[in-house]
Design an enzyme around this catalytic site. Structure first.
Site, PDB file in Angstrom:
ATOM      1  N   ARG A   1       0.827  -1.025  -0.093  1.00 52.15           N
ATOM      2  CA  ARG A   1       0.099  -0.016   0.087  1.00 52.15           C
ATOM      3  C   ARG A   1       0.961   1.446  -0.168  1.00 52.15           C
ATOM      4  O   ARG A   1       0.294   2.333  -0.066  1.00 52.15           O
ATOM      5  CB  ARG A   1      -1.063  -0.029   1.118  1.00 52.15           C
ATOM      6  CG  ARG A   1      -0.261   0.367   2.575  1.00 52.15           C
ATOM      7  CD  ARG A   1      -1.049   0.016   3.723  1.00 52.15           C
ATOM      8  NE  ARG A   1      -2.448   0.883   4.050  1.00 52.15           N
ATOM      9  CZ  ARG A   1      -2.251   1.968   4.703  1.00 52.15           C
ATOM     10  NH1 ARG A   1      -1.268   2.398   5.220  1.00 52.15           N
ATOM     11  NH2 ARG A   1      -3.432   2.581   4.687  1.00 52.15           N
TER      12      ARG A   1
ATOM     13  N   TRP B   1      11.319   8.318   6.792  1.00 53.35           N
ATOM     14  CA  TRP B   1      12.591   7.563   7.603  1.00 53.35           C
ATOM     15  C   TRP B   1      12.697   6.226   7.152  1.00 53.35           C
ATOM     16  O   TRP B   1      13.904   5.609   7.281  1.00 53.35           O
ATOM     17  CB  TRP B   1      12.039   7.540   9.110  1.00 53.35           C
ATOM     18  CG  TRP B   1      11.125   6.810   9.726  1.00 53.35           C
ATOM     19  CD1 TRP B   1       9.860   6.438   9.108  1.00 53.35           C
ATOM     20  CD2 TRP B   1      11.279   6.113  10.775  1.00 53.35           C
ATOM     21  NE1 TRP B   1       9.255   5.600   9.933  1.00 53.35           N
ATOM     22  CE2 TRP B   1       9.772   5.320  10.907  1.00 53.35           C
ATOM     23  CE3 TRP B   1      12.155   5.618  11.690  1.00 53.35           C
ATOM     24  CZ2 TRP B   1       9.755   4.508  11.985  1.00 53.35           C
ATOM     25  CZ3 TRP B   1      12.001   4.971  12.865  1.00 53.35           C
ATOM     26  CH2 TRP B   1      10.727   4.395  13.088  1.00 53.35           C
ATOM     27  N   ASP B   2      11.722   5.568   6.395  1.00 57.09           N
ATOM     28  CA  ASP B   2      12.072   4.291   5.752  1.00 57.09           C
ATOM     29  C   ASP B   2      13.224   4.402   5.012  1.00 57.09           C
ATOM     30  O   ASP B   2      14.196   3.417   4.633  1.00 57.09           O
ATOM     31  CB  ASP B   2      10.701   3.847   4.951  1.00 57.09           C
ATOM     32  CG  ASP B   2       9.329   3.847   5.619  1.00 57.09           C
ATOM     33  OD1 ASP B   2       9.214   4.487   6.469  1.00 57.09           O
ATOM     34  OD2 ASP B   2       8.878   2.466   5.554  1.00 57.09           O
TER      35      ASP B   2
ATOM     36  N   ASN C   1       6.266  13.218   5.317  1.00 57.34           N
ATOM     37  CA  ASN C   1       5.786  11.854   5.830  1.00 57.34           C
ATOM     38  C   ASN C   1       5.963  11.024   4.499  1.00 57.34           C
ATOM     39  O   ASN C   1       6.749   9.913   4.616  1.00 57.34           O
ATOM     40  CB  ASN C   1       4.508  11.810   6.332  1.00 57.34           C
ATOM     41  CG  ASN C   1       4.141  10.461   6.803  1.00 57.34           C
ATOM     42  OD1 ASN C   1       3.246  10.516   7.685  1.00 57.34           O
ATOM     43  ND2 ASN C   1       4.730   9.636   6.220  1.00 57.34           N
TER      44      ASN C   1
ATOM     45  N   ARG D   1       3.129  17.344   7.744  1.00 58.91           N
ATOM     46  CA  ARG D   1       3.680  16.466   8.627  1.00 58.91           C
ATOM     47  C   ARG D   1       4.979  16.099   7.977  1.00 58.91           C
ATOM     48  O   ARG D   1       5.017  15.775   6.814  1.00 58.91           O
ATOM     49  CB  ARG D   1       3.014  15.617   9.415  1.00 58.91           C
ATOM     50  CG  ARG D   1       2.532  14.472   8.626  1.00 58.91           C
ATOM     51  CD  ARG D   1       1.682  13.429   9.279  1.00 58.91           C
ATOM     52  NE  ARG D   1       1.130  12.376   8.690  1.00 58.91           N
ATOM     53  CZ  ARG D   1      -0.074  12.286   8.139  1.00 58.91           C
ATOM     54  NH1 ARG D   1      -0.863  13.191   8.253  1.00 58.91           N
ATOM     55  NH2 ARG D   1      -0.137  10.873   7.647  1.00 58.91           N
TER      56      ARG D   1
ATOM     57  N   GLU E   1      -5.842   9.530   4.244  1.00 56.99           N
ATOM     58  CA  GLU E   1      -5.403   8.293   4.163  1.00 56.99           C
ATOM     59  C   GLU E   1      -5.987   7.306   4.893  1.00 56.99           C
ATOM     60  O   GLU E   1      -5.921   6.055   4.826  1.00 56.99           O
ATOM     61  CB  GLU E   1      -3.781   8.024   3.903  1.00 56.99           C
ATOM     62  CG  GLU E   1      -3.188   7.880   5.131  1.00 56.99           C
ATOM     63  CD  GLU E   1      -2.963   9.419   5.857  1.00 56.99           C
ATOM     64  OE1 GLU E   1      -2.353   9.282   6.848  1.00 56.99           O
ATOM     65  OE2 GLU E   1      -3.663  10.382   5.321  1.00 56.99           O
TER      66      GLU E   1
ATOM     67  N   ASP F   1       3.105   4.748  14.178  1.00 54.92           N
ATOM     68  CA  ASP F   1       1.724   4.904  14.504  1.00 54.92           C
ATOM     69  C   ASP F   1       1.019   3.224  14.090  1.00 54.92           C
ATOM     70  O   ASP F   1       0.995   2.868  13.190  1.00 54.92           O
ATOM     71  CB  ASP F   1       0.902   5.690  13.090  1.00 54.92           C
ATOM     72  CG  ASP F   1       1.609   5.643  11.680  1.00 54.92           C
ATOM     73  OD1 ASP F   1       2.722   5.118  11.893  1.00 54.92           O
ATOM     74  OD2 ASP F   1       1.152   5.858  10.786  1.00 54.92           O
TER      75      ASP F   1
ATOM     76  N   GLU G   1       6.685  -6.228   6.271  1.00 54.76           N
ATOM     77  CA  GLU G   1       6.772  -4.872   6.969  1.00 54.76           C
ATOM     78  C   GLU G   1       7.231  -5.208   8.403  1.00 54.76           C
ATOM     79  O   GLU G   1       7.971  -4.202   9.019  1.00 54.76           O
ATOM     80  CB  GLU G   1       5.533  -4.323   6.837  1.00 54.76           C
ATOM     81  CG  GLU G   1       5.278  -2.785   7.464  1.00 54.76           C
ATOM     82  CD  GLU G   1       4.124  -2.341   7.574  1.00 54.76           C
ATOM     83  OE1 GLU G   1       3.870  -1.009   7.817  1.00 54.76           O
ATOM     84  OE2 GLU G   1       3.128  -3.102   7.313  1.00 54.76           O
TER      85      GLU G   1
END
Length: 497
Positions: free
Chosen positions: A109, A116-117, A153, A162, A239, A272, A457
């Site tokens: 998705r 940061w990934d 983000n 953000r 989202e 999150d 993930e």
């Protein structure tokens, strides 16, 4: 008007047509979203599903297609990079923000960059000889900072208010030895880091005993300044529009504003969601992210200040270099003053509303080891012992010691926290412990890969044979940061038979 504020967007999201609200947020209009919205308002169609199919299409996810003859995790990782790659573009008609250079997406998705990934993904790209792609990803960050003042983000228009844990300085560090003598590169990244720093420090000149926090800056009891996560837009996330509306439906207007802002701030954290941000560990409606000064955010900003000092030194700007060095030392002292918990033998977050340390113990505390903020060798040993006795489980490092329905809690483990933990242990000479953690994590990945022929993930590290659960969506496959950290572990400790 933005697409996410349109009647069409809200009607589709609230209809439950898509099991995941992100699907329609990322829809690609066949003409334009303005035209689609105008047609929708004009015709008021009864068949919403047909209307959406007529006016929108959706991006493919090539990383989800099976790979043939892949016999090992390293082979899978190497072959998946090209499938996770996306080309840069000058413009887009969807919510996707255009980027000038190619980049890697996490997968599933997540069909865009995630801030940061990207650092953890870059570890694997460097290991596989794709340094040019890491340079391109850093260039994209610089471009976003120039246009928005920060890296959002992800490169979606609805993420623009953000950011995420700031890792541009860490990307610079990955490339430092090969690029530092390139004057143009050094000038560009120094400017970008300074602008990003200004974003996080905005409003620090406003703080006083009458105004203890503003946006992302917080005045601590001693007068020093640390940072928190924030979002200036206190509305439902596009989202996760339906989910946010439903969660807030019984709240007052003021409570809704608080809820939406704190949900968004938690998304900026990358965690999150987690008991870290909750007043009641099992109740998402008690989220209070903006009350909390996070240890990992401030450790990252310490590194940003340190990297800026090094950049200024390399450009012969000793005045600014010394200024940033002093800022880094002040922050390090504040982290050690307010976030070291003697009873827990760990670094924890600080609650500015209650003026006390949080009693939620998480792997975020390992960033103090990762960034060499622990000056006391005895303290480092205490942390090593706690990591191995409490966080290290059968399948790797567990995210927190709290069992909740949230995905950033026990029993789940995540690749970035394995890297923070392992590198932190290595920094202080705990080599055997680092090898043990990496081995357990790689065993989890390899066992899961043998069953599913893909990497995921997140993983259940308490019972590695069970699939990880929790959160707002099903576990995703791909997966950028899992691939990157696994690759780095193989590089550090050797391939396994």
């Amino acid at each position: 008007m933005k697409f996410e504020h349109s009647r069409l967007f809200k009607d589709v999201q609230l209809s439950g047509m898509f099991i995941d609200s992100k699907v329609f947020s990322d829809a690609i209009p066949k003409q334009s979203w303005q035209a689609a919205c105008a047609e929708y308002d004009k015709t008021q169609p009864a068949d919403l599903k047909t209307f959406v199919a007529t006016h929108f299409e959706f991006a493919e996810a090539p990383e989800l297609q099976a790979l043939s003859d892949v016999r090992s995790v390293p082979d899978y990782i190497e072959r998946l990079w090209d499938r996770l790659a996306r080309q840069g573009s000058e413009q887009n008609t969807s919510s996707l923000l255009a980027l000038p250079k190619p980049y890697i997406v996490p997968g599933g998705r997540f069909n865009e960059i995630y801030y940061w990934d990207s650092y953890f993904t870059a570890l694997g790209l460097m290991d596989s000889g794709r340094e040019k792609l890491v340079e391109d990803m850093l260039e994209n960050f610089c471009s976003l900072i120039e246009s928005l003042g920060h890296v959002p983000n992800g490169n979606r228009s609805y993420y623009a208010t953000r950011s995420q844990p700031p890792v541009t300085a860490m990307m610079v560090d990955l490339l430092w030895e090969t690029k530092k003598d390139d004057e143009n590169w050094l000038t560009r990244v120094t400017s970008s880091l300074q602008r990003e720093y200004a974003f996080w420090m905005k409003g620090c000149d406003k703080l006083s005993s009458d105004l203890l926090h503003f946006d992302r800056v917080v005045m601590m009891p001693c007068g020093g300044i640390l940072n928190r996560y924030w979002d200036n837009d206190p509305s439902p996330r596009p989202e996760s529009y339906k989910e946010d509306i439903e969660d807030a439906k019984h709240l007052t207007n003021d409570e809704k504003t608080h809820f939406y802002r704190n949900i968004r701030a938690a998304c900026e954290s990358g965690w999150d969601f987690s008991s870290r941000w909750l007043q009641e560990s099992n109740n998402l409606k008690t989220i209070m992210t903006t009350h909390i000064v996070p240890v990992d955010l401030n450790a990252l900003l310490y590194f940003l200040e340190t990297q800026l000092s090094r950049c200024y030194q390399a450009t012969n700007n000793s005045k600014e270099s010394q200024k940033m060095d002093r800022a880094a030392k002040r922050r390090a002292a504040l982290i050690n003053q307010y976030m070291w918990d003697e009873q827990a033998n760990w670094y924890v977050d600080f609650d500015v509303e209650l003026n006390c340390k949080r009693n939620i113990v998480t792997m975020a505390g390992a960033t103090a080891l990762f960034f060499n903020l622990v000056e006391d060798c005895a303290r480092a040993r205490q942390m090593s012992q706690k990591m191995m006795s409490e966080f290290c489980k059968a399948g790797g490092l567990v995210t927190t010691l709290a069992v909740t329905p949230q995905q950033w809690d026990s029993p789940n483990g995540w690749a970035p926290l394995q890297w923070f933990g392992v590198k932190g242990l290595l920094n202080y000479g705990f080599t055997q412990e680092a090898k043990e953690v990496a081995s357990k994590w790689l065993t989890t990945l390899e066992s899961s890969f043998n069953a599913n022929q893909c990497l995921l993930e997140k993983y259940n590290v308490i019972e590695p044979n069970k699939k990880a659960e929790g959160g707002e969506y099903i576990v995703q496959q791909g997966f950028g940061w899992t691939n990157g950290v696994a690759s780095r572990f193989y590089t550090l400790f050797g391939k396994r038979e």
